[in-house]
Design a protein around this motif. Structure first.
Motif: not given
Length: 262
Positions: A111-113, A134-138, A142-145, A147-154
């Motif tokens: 769902v996140l991807r 934390d580790e899974h989110m990192e 990093t993988q998705e960024m 692959r192709a950039p996107f903007r986001a906020v934690l």
């Protein structure tokens, strides 16, 4: 002016007095609020709130707590629902492993991807929820960024310093809630000090996590002022300067909101 960059105005806590909630926010110097989606299926509800209140914008997305209910929503569907002038972001979506009966990790990741791809398609920033992951989110970010950039906020940041550092390195913003005002939140305040000034946001996550001196009560957007005051002291800047910094950052990230600033 302050902006509450993350609240949930559709929740039952506000059903009987939403105009009062918004009025109290304005009286406290909170000139804009972003009401955040927890289910794609409720997109019309968020849209209606924003259309009825010029101070409010909205997002579209599925909270990780609902990932099991909406596991297969196509990114194209999310992006299409976000095609509205008052919709300024995608999410919140993310990973939350706090509760053992939550959706499986693989479902939450999928769902996140999908939401990351929806963010790219819509050209809107993603609101990320991260809790005890934390580790899974990192790894996912990093993988998705790469692959192709996107903007986001934690959003409502309460993770470890490593995730904040990685988030900043890949271009994300970091938002702090009332947790930062709690007496024992020393580590979180230290993380806030290290976030670049041009990447920091403030929020309530209302109706949850009311800041001091309202801890334990129902939170509401007006209380953004208390969190902002605490963060200004943490960063050793004036309250006026902190409001200027975070409001400027809000409109930089959620740039669609600029067309109709509250």
């Amino acid at each position: 002016m302050l902006i509450d960059s993350h609240c949930h105005l559709d929740f039952p806590d506000f059903a009987s007095d939403l105009p009062g909630v918004i009025a109290r926010a304005r009286e406290a110097g909170v000139g804009g609020m972003l009401t955040i989606s927890t289910r794609v299926a409720k997109a019309a509800t968020y849209r209606a709130i924003a259309e009825a209140h010029p101070e409010v914008w909205f997002t579209v997305g599925t909270h990780p707590d609902g990932a099991g209910e909406e596991p297969d929503t196509p990114p194209e569907t999310i992006a299409a629902l976000a095609d509205h002038p008052r919709c300024v972001g995608i999410g919140e979506a993310g990973l939350d492993y706090h509760y053992p009966d939550g959706a499986p990790a693989a479902v939450q990741e999928g769902v996140l991807r999908a939401h990351i791809e929806a963010s790219r398609l819509a050209g809107l920033p993603l609101v990320i929820h991260a809790r005890d992951a934390d580790e899974h989110m990192e790894r996912v970010l990093t993988q998705e960024m790469a692959r192709a950039p996107f903007r986001a906020v934690l959003h409502c940041f309460s993770s470890g310093g490593r995730l904040a550092e990685v988030g900043v390195e890949i271009g994300l913003f970091v938002s702090f809630s009332g947790i930062v005002t709690f007496r024992r939140s020393h580590e979180l305040r230290e993380i806030a000090r290290k976030v670049p000034r041009d990447r920091i946001l403030v929020e309530t996550d209302a109706p949850f996590l009311a800041p001091e001196p309202h801890r334990g009560r129902t939170n509401e957007p007006a209380y953004t002022a208390h969190t902002a005051r605490s963060l200004a002291a943490t960063l050793a800047v004036s309250e006026e300067e902190f409001a200027r910094i975070t409001t400027t950052n809000f409109f930089r990230l959620f740039d669609r909101a600029r067309a109709g600033e509250a």
